[in-house]
Write a protein that holds these residues in place. Structure first.
Motif, PDB file in Angstrom:
ATOM      1  N   VAL A 214      55.218 -49.184  -2.040  1.00  0.00           N
ATOM      2  CA  VAL A 214      53.878 -49.552  -1.768  1.00  0.00           C
ATOM      3  C   VAL A 214      53.736 -51.073  -2.379  1.00  0.00           C
ATOM      4  CG1 VAL A 214      52.841 -47.396  -1.706  1.00  0.00           C
ATOM      5  CG2 VAL A 214      53.001 -48.488  -3.791  1.00  0.00           C
ATOM      6  N   TRP A 215      52.662 -51.694  -1.953  1.00  0.00           N
ATOM      7  CA  TRP A 215      52.665 -53.205  -2.370  1.00  0.00           C
ATOM      8  C   TRP A 215      51.070 -53.285  -3.058  1.00  0.00           C
ATOM      9  CZ3 TRP A 215      56.598 -56.577  -1.732  1.00  0.00           C
ATOM     10  CH2 TRP A 215      57.552 -56.096  -0.828  1.00  0.00           C
ATOM     11  N   HIS A 216      51.135 -53.906  -4.306  1.00  0.00           N
ATOM     12  CA  HIS A 216      49.907 -54.032  -4.981  1.00  0.00           C
ATOM     13  C   HIS A 216      50.259 -55.490  -5.876  1.00  0.00           C
ATOM     14  CE1 HIS A 216      46.328 -53.428  -7.182  1.00  0.00           C
ATOM     15  NE2 HIS A 216      46.891 -53.165  -8.355  1.00  0.00           N
TER      16      HIS A 216
ATOM     17  N   GLY B 273      69.517 -40.364  -8.502  1.00  0.00           N
ATOM     18  CA  GLY B 273      68.998 -39.009  -8.957  1.00  0.00           C
ATOM     19  C   GLY B 273      67.356 -38.929  -9.248  1.00  0.00           C
ATOM     20  N   ASP B 274      66.905 -40.182  -9.582  1.00  0.00           N
ATOM     21  CA  ASP B 274      65.343 -40.346 -10.076  1.00  0.00           C
ATOM     22  C   ASP B 274      64.648 -39.753  -8.707  1.00  0.00           C
ATOM     23  OD1 ASP B 274      66.068 -41.126 -12.399  1.00  0.00           O
ATOM     24  OD2 ASP B 274      65.326 -43.246 -12.006  1.00  0.00           O
ATOM     25  N   ALA B 275      63.718 -38.876  -8.836  1.00  0.00           N
ATOM     26  CA  ALA B 275      62.908 -38.532  -7.901  1.00  0.00           C
ATOM     27  C   ALA B 275      61.738 -39.377  -7.641  1.00  0.00           C
ATOM     28  CB  ALA B 275      62.319 -37.046  -8.240  1.00  0.00           C
ATOM     29  N   ILE B 276      61.637 -39.842  -6.358  1.00  0.00           N
ATOM     30  CA  ILE B 276      60.458 -40.880  -6.051  1.00  0.00           C
ATOM     31  C   ILE B 276      59.858 -40.171  -5.026  1.00  0.00           C
ATOM     32  CG2 ILE B 276      61.714 -42.683  -6.720  1.00  0.00           C
ATOM     33  CD1 ILE B 276      62.071 -43.430  -3.810  1.00  0.00           C
ATOM     34  N   VAL B 277      58.557 -40.515  -4.812  1.00  0.00           N
ATOM     35  CA  VAL B 277      57.800 -40.217  -3.785  1.00  0.00           C
ATOM     36  C   VAL B 277      57.919 -41.261  -2.441  1.00  0.00           C
ATOM     37  CG1 VAL B 277      55.146 -40.168  -2.861  1.00  0.00           C
ATOM     38  CG2 VAL B 277      55.736 -39.543  -5.310  1.00  0.00           C
ATOM     39  N   ILE B 278      58.256 -40.187  -1.351  1.00  0.00           N
ATOM     40  CA  ILE B 278      58.754 -40.950  -0.230  1.00  0.00           C
ATOM     41  C   ILE B 278      57.693 -40.482   0.996  1.00  0.00           C
ATOM     42  CG2 ILE B 278      61.258 -40.635  -0.630  1.00  0.00           C
ATOM     43  CD1 ILE B 278      61.090 -38.171   1.333  1.00  0.00           C
ATOM     44  N   SER B 279      56.665 -39.887   0.759  1.00  0.00           N
ATOM     45  CA  SER B 279      55.633 -39.528   1.535  1.00  0.00           C
ATOM     46  C   SER B 279      54.313 -39.361   0.631  1.00  0.00           C
ATOM     47  CB  SER B 279      55.701 -38.334   2.333  1.00  0.00           C
ATOM     48  OG  SER B 279      54.505 -38.150   3.228  1.00  0.00           O
ATOM     49  N   GLY B 280      53.280 -40.237   0.707  1.00  0.00           N
ATOM     50  CA  GLY B 280      51.945 -40.268   0.043  1.00  0.00           C
ATOM     51  C   GLY B 280      51.886 -41.011  -0.908  1.00  0.00           C
ATOM     52  N   ALA B 281      53.026 -41.895  -1.060  1.00  0.00           N
ATOM     53  CA  ALA B 281      52.692 -43.049  -2.178  1.00  0.00           C
ATOM     54  C   ALA B 281      51.324 -43.852  -2.046  1.00  0.00           C
ATOM     55  CB  ALA B 281      53.843 -44.067  -1.872  1.00  0.00           C
ATOM     56  N   GLN B 282      51.170 -44.246  -0.972  1.00  0.00           N
ATOM     57  CA  GLN B 282      49.862 -45.205  -1.022  1.00  0.00           C
ATOM     58  C   GLN B 282      48.825 -44.273  -1.280  1.00  0.00           C
ATOM     59  OE1 GLN B 282      49.851 -48.608   0.578  1.00  0.00           O
ATOM     60  NE2 GLN B 282      47.839 -48.305  -0.445  1.00  0.00           N
ATOM     61  N   LEU B 283      48.585 -42.992  -0.904  1.00  0.00           N
ATOM     62  CA  LEU B 283      47.764 -41.990  -1.480  1.00  0.00           C
ATOM     63  C   LEU B 283      47.553 -42.040  -3.156  1.00  0.00           C
ATOM     64  CD1 LEU B 283      45.289 -40.016  -0.675  1.00  0.00           C
ATOM     65  CD2 LEU B 283      47.183 -38.273  -0.687  1.00  0.00           C
TER      66      LEU B 283
ATOM     67  N   GLU C  39      45.230 -43.899  -8.143  1.00  0.00           N
ATOM     68  CA  GLU C  39      45.356 -44.583  -9.466  1.00  0.00           C
ATOM     69  C   GLU C  39      44.152 -45.737  -9.683  1.00  0.00           C
ATOM     70  OE1 GLU C  39      48.460 -47.230 -11.850  1.00  0.00           O
ATOM     71  OE2 GLU C  39      49.223 -45.953 -10.194  1.00  0.00           O
ATOM     72  N   LEU C  40      44.065 -46.484  -8.513  1.00  0.00           N
ATOM     73  CA  LEU C  40      43.183 -47.723  -8.487  1.00  0.00           C
ATOM     74  C   LEU C  40      41.662 -46.964  -8.337  1.00  0.00           C
ATOM     75  CD1 LEU C  40      44.566 -50.036  -6.045  1.00  0.00           C
ATOM     76  CD2 LEU C  40      44.977 -50.132  -8.466  1.00  0.00           C
ATOM     77  N   LYS C  41      41.498 -45.900  -8.025  1.00  0.00           N
ATOM     78  CA  LYS C  41      39.986 -45.588  -8.097  1.00  0.00           C
ATOM     79  C   LYS C  41      39.860 -44.898  -9.412  1.00  0.00           C
ATOM     80  CE  LYS C  41      39.541 -41.047  -6.805  1.00  0.00           C
ATOM     81  NZ  LYS C  41      39.193 -39.959  -6.062  1.00  0.00           N
ATOM     82  N   TYR C  42      40.655 -44.326 -10.026  1.00  0.00           N
ATOM     83  CA  TYR C  42      40.350 -44.115 -11.519  1.00  0.00           C
ATOM     84  C   TYR C  42      40.171 -45.104 -12.369  1.00  0.00           C
ATOM     85  CZ  TYR C  42      40.395 -39.143 -10.856  1.00  0.00           C
ATOM     86  OH  TYR C  42      40.004 -37.650 -10.281  1.00  0.00           O
ATOM     87  N   GLN C  43      40.952 -46.110 -12.071  1.00  0.00           N
ATOM     88  CA  GLN C  43      41.061 -47.293 -12.866  1.00  0.00           C
ATOM     89  C   GLN C  43      39.735 -48.134 -12.894  1.00  0.00           C
ATOM     90  OE1 GLN C  43      44.165 -49.835 -11.998  1.00  0.00           O
ATOM     91  NE2 GLN C  43      45.653 -48.845 -13.166  1.00  0.00           N
ATOM     92  N   ILE C  44      39.194 -48.109 -11.509  1.00  0.00           N
ATOM     93  CA  ILE C  44      37.626 -48.602 -11.478  1.00  0.00           C
ATOM     94  C   ILE C  44      36.684 -48.035 -11.968  1.00  0.00           C
ATOM     95  CG2 ILE C  44      35.918 -49.446  -9.548  1.00  0.00           C
ATOM     96  CD1 ILE C  44      38.393 -49.763  -7.825  1.00  0.00           C
ATOM     97  N   ARG C  45      37.035 -46.563 -11.784  1.00  0.00           N
ATOM     98  CA  ARG C  45      35.900 -45.641 -12.530  1.00  0.00           C
ATOM     99  C   ARG C  45      35.830 -45.665 -14.033  1.00  0.00           C
ATOM    100  NH1 ARG C  45      36.335 -39.415 -11.262  1.00  0.00           N
ATOM    101  NH2 ARG C  45      35.865 -40.483  -9.259  1.00  0.00           N
ATOM    102  N   ASN C  46      37.056 -46.024 -14.725  1.00  0.00           N
ATOM    103  CA  ASN C  46      37.140 -46.095 -16.206  1.00  0.00           C
ATOM    104  C   ASN C  46      36.895 -47.383 -16.572  1.00  0.00           C
ATOM    105  OD1 ASN C  46      38.332 -43.547 -16.306  1.00  0.00           O
ATOM    106  ND2 ASN C  46      40.327 -44.488 -16.586  1.00  0.00           N
ATOM    107  N   GLU C  47      36.672 -48.493 -15.548  1.00  0.00           N
ATOM    108  CA  GLU C  47      36.289 -49.610 -16.150  1.00  0.00           C
ATOM    109  C   GLU C  47      34.791 -49.845 -16.046  1.00  0.00           C
ATOM    110  OE1 GLU C  47      37.980 -52.509 -13.410  1.00  0.00           O
ATOM    111  OE2 GLU C  47      39.973 -52.410 -14.384  1.00  0.00           O
TER     112      GLU C  47
END
Length: 373
Positions: free
Chosen positions: A307-309, A347-357, A362-370
């Motif tokens: 994902v890009w951010h 061997g690290d497990a990464i999210v291959i479906s749902g990463a954008q979600l 994460e951004l939603k909770y960051q905005i809420r905390n701010e």
């Protein structure tokens, strides 16, 4: 006084009929305004319907189970319950090992050997002339010494014969010197135009390497190597193929640096020997060097996992069963099925479906905390 009141009473009946036309004119306006209000209300409901549906869709896409942005060991993470992961379609997979090799394409051409063969013939002819001149010189020298001995022994040979023998001897000396000069010139031309290795092949009797070139079993290709690519070593091999037929790839062995430049490709030029099959003089070829120890080990990050951010590329690593951390990856070196990255571990497990979600969550909770701050 009576006359004034009487006149007013007399005017009242005349004013009552005038109010009826005013009501008649006002009623259509009221109906029109009511119709406009109703139409605007329906238009608002109609156009707001799409926004309402979009809002409903967004709510369905979001993680239904409340998730919290937490910070552990100085790292921000998302804690997503297993049930919410399943409902939201979050899928993880372990990272597979991958090797990165810089894919460098080199270009060159098949060299016409006619000038090399011509110089070789010139060299061999000069050598033959030198042999003849040396033989003639030996004969003329002996003849001169014989006549000189007779001339010294009480003039048993004439002075004219002595001078003729001397002239013949000196002429043979000059012819031998000329033959040697021709040999040196041909050898210098060979080395200057073709390098020391090919010059040695051309001038060595019964050279198997040169015989393979004459029989067209082997061909010489000149490859241009860019200045920022490591120079080849003696015996190093590359893969070459006709430019229009990459399926005809075959190995080529390094011979020597080439004294000539390639007018169509920038870089230093080198001679390679390869199988002459399907290669014609002047044909363009493409070469692929062996990466050797320049390969780099890392992992293959699938395309959907990135994902890009903020102008950077990220993946979500499953640190624990319900804990996900966002980590930066290097999405610049592309492989067939994803990005090569040396930052993560096999061997690290990464999210291959749902990463954008997860990023949206994460951004939603960051905005809420701010906002709460």
């Amino acid at each position: 006084m009576k006359s004034e009141s009487d006149s007013e009473l007399n005017r009242k009946p005349d004013s009552e009929p005038n109010r009826e036309p005013d009501r008649e004119r006002t009623a259509p306006l009221l109906w029109l305004m009511g119709a406009i209000i109703v139409a605007l209300t329906w238009a608002l409901v109609f156009y707001a319907r799409d926004e309402w549906n979009l809002a409903q869709d967004r709510e369905e896409e979001e993680i239904e189970t409340p998730s919290r942005l937490v910070e552990e060991d100085g790292r921000a993470a998302l804690k997503i319950p297993l049930a919410a992961q399943k409902t939201s379609g979050i899928v993880t997979a372990p990272l597979a090992a991958a090797t990165w090799r810089a894919e460098i394409k080199l270009y060159g051409s098949v060299i016409d050997l006619a000038p090399l063969i011509e110089l070789r013939a010139r060299y061999l002819a000069a050598q033959a002339d030198a042999v003849i001149a040396r033989s003639a010189l030996n004969v003329s020298e002996k003849e001169y010494r014989r006549i000189a001995a007779l001339y010294a022994d009480d003039r048993n040979a004439s002075q004219r014969a002595l001078q003729a023998a001397l002239g013949t001897w000196r002429a043979d000396q000059a012819r031998q010197a000329a033959a040697k000069t021709a040999i040196d010139g041909a050898l210098t031309a060979l080395r200057t135009q073709w390098g020391d290795v090919l010059a040695e092949w051309a001038t060595t009797p019964d050279s198997r390497s040169f015989a393979a070139l004459l029989k067209r079993d082997d061909a010489i290709v000149q490859i241009a190597i860019p200045f920022d690519v490591a120079l080849p070593e003696q015996g190093a091999a590359i893969m070459v193929a006709p430019l229009a037929a990459s399926d005809g790839e075959r190995p080529a062995q390094f011979i020597s640096p080439s004294p000539n430049v390639d007018s169509t490709v920038l870089g230093r030029t080198f001679f390679y020997r390869t199988d002459a099959r399907d290669l014609r003089y002047g044909a363009r070829v493409v070469a692929r060097p062996d990466a050797g120890d320049d390969s780099e080990q890392g992992v293959l990050v699938p395309f959907p996992a990135v994902v890009w951010h903020g102008g950077k590329s990220w993946v979500y690593v499953q640190a624990e069963a319900e804990r996900f951390e966002r980590r930066e990856v290097d999405a610049q070196r592309e492989l067939d099925q994803g990005w090569f990255s040396p930052r993560l571990k096999t061997g690290d497990a990464i999210v291959i479906s749902g990463a954008q979600l997860l990023l949206s969550e994460e951004l939603k909770y960051q905005i809420r905390n701010e906002n709460e701050d």
